[in-house]
Scaffold this motif. Structure first.
Motif, PDB file in Angstrom:
ATOM      1  N   LEU A  66       0.809  -1.220   0.000  1.00  0.00           N
ATOM      2  CA  LEU A  66       0.000   0.000   0.000  1.00  0.00           C
ATOM      3  C   LEU A  66       0.842   1.270   0.000  1.00  0.00           C
ATOM      4  CD1 LEU A  66      -2.767  -1.123   2.519  1.00  0.00           C
ATOM      5  CD2 LEU A  66      -2.972  -0.922   0.045  1.00  0.00           C
ATOM      6  N   TRP A  68       3.220   2.607  -1.908  1.00  0.00           N
ATOM      7  CA  TRP A  68       3.329   3.400  -3.126  1.00  0.00           C
ATOM      8  C   TRP A  68       2.000   4.046  -3.531  1.00  0.00           C
ATOM      9  CZ3 TRP A  68       6.634   5.916  -5.928  1.00  0.00           C
ATOM     10  CH2 TRP A  68       6.237   6.345  -7.195  1.00  0.00           C
ATOM     11  N   PRO A  69       0.896   3.260  -3.595  1.00  0.00           N
ATOM     12  CA  PRO A  69      -0.380   3.899  -3.929  1.00  0.00           C
ATOM     13  C   PRO A  69      -0.755   4.999  -2.937  1.00  0.00           C
ATOM     14  CG  PRO A  69      -0.612   1.520  -4.025  1.00  0.00           C
ATOM     15  CD  PRO A  69       0.750   1.798  -3.478  1.00  0.00           C
ATOM     16  N   SER A  72       1.200   8.147  -3.632  1.00  0.00           N
ATOM     17  CA  SER A  72       0.709   8.855  -4.821  1.00  0.00           C
ATOM     18  C   SER A  72      -0.610   9.573  -4.533  1.00  0.00           C
ATOM     19  CB  SER A  72       0.601   7.903  -6.019  1.00  0.00           C
ATOM     20  OG  SER A  72      -0.554   7.106  -5.929  1.00  0.00           O
ATOM     21  N   ILE A  73      -1.519   8.946  -3.769  1.00  0.00           N
ATOM     22  CA  ILE A  73      -2.752   9.695  -3.483  1.00  0.00           C
ATOM     23  C   ILE A  73      -2.483  10.827  -2.503  1.00  0.00           C
ATOM     24  CG2 ILE A  73      -4.469   7.905  -4.040  1.00  0.00           C
ATOM     25  CD1 ILE A  73      -4.827   7.415  -1.093  1.00  0.00           C
ATOM     26  N   VAL A  76      -1.399  13.682  -4.666  1.00  0.00           N
ATOM     27  CA  VAL A  76      -2.534  14.237  -5.415  1.00  0.00           C
ATOM     28  C   VAL A  76      -3.467  15.010  -4.490  1.00  0.00           C
ATOM     29  CG1 VAL A  76      -4.608  13.625  -6.707  1.00  0.00           C
ATOM     30  CG2 VAL A  76      -2.445  12.517  -7.242  1.00  0.00           C
ATOM     31  N   PHE A  96      -9.904   7.866  -2.668  1.00  0.00           N
ATOM     32  CA  PHE A  96      -8.936   6.946  -3.271  1.00  0.00           C
ATOM     33  C   PHE A  96      -8.411   5.942  -2.267  1.00  0.00           C
ATOM     34  CE2 PHE A  96      -8.693  10.173  -6.673  1.00  0.00           C
ATOM     35  CZ  PHE A  96      -9.042   9.334  -7.705  1.00  0.00           C
ATOM     36  N   LEU A  99     -10.857   3.123  -2.256  1.00  0.00           N
ATOM     37  CA  LEU A  99     -10.751   2.272  -3.444  1.00  0.00           C
ATOM     38  C   LEU A  99      -9.483   1.428  -3.425  1.00  0.00           C
ATOM     39  CD1 LEU A  99     -12.070   4.562  -6.295  1.00  0.00           C
ATOM     40  CD2 LEU A  99     -13.214   2.702  -5.101  1.00  0.00           C
ATOM     41  N   ILE A 100      -8.372   2.035  -2.984  1.00  0.00           N
ATOM     42  CA  ILE A 100      -7.107   1.307  -2.982  1.00  0.00           C
ATOM     43  C   ILE A 100      -7.157   0.145  -1.999  1.00  0.00           C
ATOM     44  CG2 ILE A 100      -4.709   1.545  -2.178  1.00  0.00           C
ATOM     45  CD1 ILE A 100      -4.684   4.193  -3.772  1.00  0.00           C
ATOM     46  N   ALA A 104      -6.908  -3.691  -3.140  1.00  0.00           N
ATOM     47  CA  ALA A 104      -5.866  -4.559  -2.576  1.00  0.00           C
ATOM     48  C   ALA A 104      -6.497  -5.801  -1.944  1.00  0.00           C
ATOM     49  CB  ALA A 104      -5.045  -3.789  -1.544  1.00  0.00           C
TER      50      ALA A 104
END
Lengths: 201, 187
Positions: A66, A68-69, A72-73, A76, A96, A99-100, A104
């Motif tokens: 988790l 890296w995602p 990135s969020i 953002v 996000f 959703l992530i 996963a």
């Protein structure tokens, strides 16, 4: 070398069909855009974190999957907070994150083989239209899995060959030989596939 | 689709995955190491052309979706696709297609080396940077409610690195064209 992200288990989520899980994930991806209330979305994050915790991913695995995602969020959401309003940034972050976490969860509780079966089934209508050959997808995937270790080995021998001649090992110099050596095998592999009749039309 | 095309597509997907495993490229004059995998869009388009290149990326994304850690750093799974950067991932497919389309039209085997490299460089800039940034930014702007221009300006940080990658990809693609030409040619 390519170890699947699936985690063994017999939880309810492991037993659900792939189609159900994907449908729920898709529905969730639409649902999170129905509200802009940070409290509701915050609750959704907590809920999906709980669901994710039930599939048996260890803490260190969860972090590596988790991290890296989430970074990135985070970026953002930070940019949204800067350009719009901080509340807006928080809404984006929560949407996000939900959703992530759910995505996963699906990945961890589904085996690659089951996933491929479902994809082949989903492709059937397109096959009837003559747009795609569903069996080709499985064949192509098998070829990739078969050749990744071989290409990695080839890279190693190129590297060693450079080192043995006392040349500086520069990945840039190895890009072209690696690609040429690999693609030159295409004719042989294609002939072998056709000779065995692995593609029926 | 011929069996040879299918095999070339699958082999290129495998190459893209290996580019994510090998150590990042360090250049003397750039402080940040470059992940070879991030040049995949440009390389695929310039080397195997529009159709096969785009299919190679579809296959890669399929592998990400079914939970294989095929992206650099061992990333994979649906979580990668569900994030706000999903637009860039969709952009890889279209970007590869456009890179290939431009390369197929302007690069000829009969041309001199400098012209071929320039052609591949242009194709990589248009497809690998223009199309990928455009699709990624549209998705980002829709999902965050950020203005399009604000979202686009966030890409500027990556632009110098990506132009450099286009240069490297152009040199590699030209070397492959000399050694083992595969790029279909259109008039």
């Amino acid at each position: 070398m390519l170890k699947s992200l699936h985690v063994e288990g017999t939880t309810l989520l492991h037993r659900l069909s792939v189609r159900t899980k994907l449908a729920v994930l898709f529905a969730a991806s639409l649902a999170v855009f129905l509200t802009v209330d940070p409290f509701v979305l915050g609750g959704a994050v907590l809920l999906s974190a709980l669901v994710f915790a039930t599939v048996g991913v260890s803490f260190s695995q969860a972090v590596s999957r988790l991290a890296w995602p989430l970074v990135s969020i985070g970026l953002v959401a930070g940019a949204t907070a800067f350009f719009e309003t901080p509340v807006h940034g928080l809404v984006v972050l929560f949407r996000f994150a939900t959703l992530i976490l759910l995505a996963a969860t699906v990945t961890a509780s589904t085996e690659v083989g089951d996933f491929m079966e479902e994809i082949t089934r989903l492709m059937m209508p397109f096959e009837r239209l003559g747009l795609v050959n569903a069996a080709d997808i499985g064949l192509a995937l098998g070829l990739v899995l078969r050749f990744v270790p071989e290409i990695a080995t080839r890279y190693e021998s190129l590297r060693e060959a450079h080192a043995a001649r006392g040349l500086p090992v520069r990945p840039l110099k190895m890009l072209a030989p690696l690609i040429i050596l690999t693609l030159k095998d295409a004719d042989m592999i294609a002939m072998a596939i056709d000779a065995r009749g692995l593609r029926r039309h | 689709m011929s069996t040879r095309d299918l095999v070339l597509t699958a082999l290129f997907t495998a190459i893209i995955i290996v580019l994510g495993i090998i150590p990042p490229i360090t250049l003397a004059f750039v402080p940040v190491p470059i992940t070879a995998q991030s040049m995949g869009v440009m390389l695929a388009g310039c080397i195997i052309g529009a159709k096969r290149g785009a299919l190679a990326y579809l296959l890669l994304i399929l592998m990400v979706a079914v939970g294989l850690p095929v992206l650099s750093g061992g990333r994979g799974g649906l979580a990668v696709l569900a994030g706000p950067t999903g637009g860039y991932i969709a952009g890889w497919v279209v970007g590869t297609f456009v890179t290939g389309l431009v390369a197929e039209r302007i690069v000829r085997e009969t041309q001199g080396g400098a012209r071929q490299i320039a052609g591949f460089f242009l194709a990589s800039i248009i497809g690998g940077i223009g199309v990928v940034y455009l699709m990624g930014t549209i998705w980002l702007a829709i999902n965050t409610g950020m203005g399009f221009v604000a979202a686009l300006s966030a890409n500027a940080v990556f632009l110098p690195g990506d132009i450099l990658k286009a240069g490297i990809a152009a040199l590699a693609a030209r070397a492959v064209l000399v050694g083992y030409p595969l790029l279909p040619q259109r008039s």
